[in-house]
Design an enzyme around this catalytic site. Structure first.
Site, PDB file in Angstrom:
ATOM      1  N   GLN A   1      -4.819  -1.970   9.706  1.00 50.88           N
ATOM      2  CA  GLN A   1      -4.740  -3.239   8.980  1.00 50.88           C
ATOM      3  C   GLN A   1      -5.311  -4.373   9.826  1.00 50.88           C
ATOM      4  O   GLN A   1      -4.923  -4.557  10.977  1.00 50.88           O
ATOM      5  CB  GLN A   1      -3.276  -3.528   8.597  1.00 50.88           C
ATOM      6  CG  GLN A   1      -3.097  -4.744   7.714  1.00 50.88           C
ATOM      7  CD  GLN A   1      -3.683  -4.581   6.314  1.00 50.88           C
ATOM      8  OE1 GLN A   1      -3.713  -3.492   5.757  1.00 50.88           O
ATOM      9  NE2 GLN A   1      -4.163  -5.668   5.745  1.00 50.88           N
TER      10      GLN A   1
ATOM     11  N   LYS B   1       0.837  -1.192   0.000  1.00 56.82           N
ATOM     12  CA  LYS B   1       0.000   0.000   0.000  1.00 56.82           C
ATOM     13  C   LYS B   1       0.885   1.260   0.000  1.00 56.82           C
ATOM     14  O   LYS B   1       0.612   2.221  -0.711  1.00 56.82           O
ATOM     15  CB  LYS B   1      -0.946  -0.009   1.217  1.00 56.82           C
ATOM     16  CG  LYS B   1      -2.065  -1.048   1.073  1.00 56.82           C
ATOM     17  CD  LYS B   1      -2.866  -1.283   2.353  1.00 56.82           C
ATOM     18  CE  LYS B   1      -3.886  -2.418   2.132  1.00 56.82           C
ATOM     19  NZ  LYS B   1      -4.672  -2.743   3.321  1.00 56.82           N
TER      20      LYS B   1
ATOM     21  N   ASP C   1     -11.153   2.790   4.698  1.00 56.48           N
ATOM     22  CA  ASP C   1     -11.406   1.351   4.601  1.00 56.48           C
ATOM     23  C   ASP C   1     -12.903   1.045   4.573  1.00 56.48           C
ATOM     24  O   ASP C   1     -13.309  -0.061   4.211  1.00 56.48           O
ATOM     25  CB  ASP C   1     -10.795   0.639   5.815  1.00 56.48           C
ATOM     26  CG  ASP C   1      -9.691  -0.318   5.434  1.00 56.48           C
ATOM     27  OD1 ASP C   1      -9.633  -0.712   4.256  1.00 56.48           O
ATOM     28  OD2 ASP C   1      -8.909  -0.673   6.323  1.00 56.48           O
TER      29      ASP C   1
HETATM   30  N1  GUN Z   1      -7.266  -7.155   5.909  1.00 58.99           N
HETATM   31  C1  GUN Z   1      -7.699  -7.833   4.835  1.00 58.99           C
HETATM   32  N2  GUN Z   1      -8.233  -6.980   3.935  1.00 58.99           N
HETATM   33  C2  GUN Z   1      -8.136  -5.743   4.464  1.00 58.99           C
HETATM   34  C3  GUN Z   1      -8.511  -4.450   4.004  1.00 58.99           C
HETATM   35  O1  GUN Z   1      -9.066  -4.244   2.930  1.00 58.99           O
HETATM   36  N3  GUN Z   1      -8.212  -3.438   4.843  1.00 58.99           N
HETATM   37  C4  GUN Z   1      -7.622  -3.632   6.040  1.00 58.99           C
HETATM   38  N4  GUN Z   1      -7.402  -2.574   6.797  1.00 58.99           N
HETATM   39  N5  GUN Z   1      -7.274  -4.800   6.492  1.00 58.99           N
HETATM   40  C5  GUN Z   1      -7.522  -5.861   5.698  1.00 58.99           C
END
Ligand code: GUN
Length: 291
Positions: free
Chosen positions: A93, A49, A116
């Protein structure tokens, strides 16, 4: 059978965002990524990211917190970021360590910085078809994959396998919308569904988000359907230097010959999740400018 190339579609979105960000007056969009503990998969995703953010001209900040952090302390960090006008987006995350409450933590992020889309406010906005909301990145990415591949959803039967907050539930809400890439008949299946194959075989579009490696087998899909594989499962593979390889929730070799279109793992949904986070961050920056 046609492979849906998530890398290529994500690149196109990233290129469009790069041009868009160039035209935004300073400050550049800024997202803070919070990672708690040392989950190796989470570390990989967060690194990815940050790399893509840099490529676009989005500032990304990393807040690395200890596995044993108390919930109150994590909430204080989130409050500080909510109050910081230089930060447009906040992402925590997942998965979080067991002792932390996903609900409390995700809901603490200010809805206008919740890139998110996991907060109750943004899930509510999605339910209400409110365009001001943030759509969770993986479901948003799935819709974009279908759109770019020329797959219409209007009147078609979308079957989602998995009822998670991160994928299954928001996915179903997206396909139910009255606007573009919605208007589908949606069925959500899960671990307690009776005779799952009888339902998945009805899918024009099957979304596999069960989190179980190669769970969707050839007898579970309809010939000529479209299959989106959301799974990213590590399975041991002694022939690899890393000792593992990634497989999806779909038994790709068996299912691919039967279907019209399918996403690979890796290179399908994964890169789209990252691209949609970037799009949400740019949206948060632009919304902050007019607030
Ligand atoms: N863990 C798995 N997919 C995601 C996501 O799209 N965002 C976040 N923050 N954690 C994740």
């Amino acid at each position: 059978m046609e492979l849906i190339d998530g890398n290529a579609i994500a690149k196109q979105i990233v290129d469009e965002l790069t041009v868009e960000v160039e035209q935004i007056a300073p400050p550049a969009p800024c997202v803070t990524l919070i990672r708690v503990g040392e989950n190796p998969a989470s570390a990989t995703y967060v690194n990815k990211k940050q790399k893509v953010a840099a490529q676009i001209g989005i500032e990304s900040r990393l807040l690395l917190l200890h596995e044993s952090i108390e919930q109150g302390e994590l909430l204080e960090h989130i409050d500080a970021l909510n109050a910081d006008p230089a930060v447009h987006g906040i992402l925590i995350q997942a998965p979080l360590p067991e002792h932390l409450s996903d609900l409390v933590v995700f809901n603490r992020v200010h809805p206008d910085k919740d890139v998110d889309g996991f907060s109750s406010a943004n899930l509510g906005r999605l339910c209400q078809d409110d365009p001001a909301g943030f759509v969770a990145c993986t479901p948003g990415g799935i819709v974009e994959l279908l759109k770019h591949s020329g797959v219409a959803t209007d009147g078609r039967h979308v079957v989602v396998v998995g009822r998670s907050l991160i994928v299954g539930k928001p996915c179903a809400l997206l396909f139910l919308r009255k606007s573009g890439m919605g208007n589908a008949t949606v069925t959500i299946c899960h671990s307690r569904t009776t005779d799952l194959p009888a339902i998945t075989r009805q899918a024009d579009i099957l979304i596999a988000a069960a989190g179980r490696p190669r769970f969707i087998t050839a007898d579970m899909v309809k010939t000529g359907s479209v299959v989106i594989d959301v799974g990213i499962n590590r399975v041991t593979d002694d022939t690899r230097k890393s000792g593992y390889r990634l497989v999806g929730d779909v038994d790709f070799e068996a299912v691919a010959p039967l279907v019209d279109k399918i996403t690979p793992v890796p290179g399908g949904v994964g890169p789209m999740t990252v691209a949609m986070l970037m799009r949400n961050t740019v949206k948060a920056r632009l919304a902050a400018a007019i607030a």
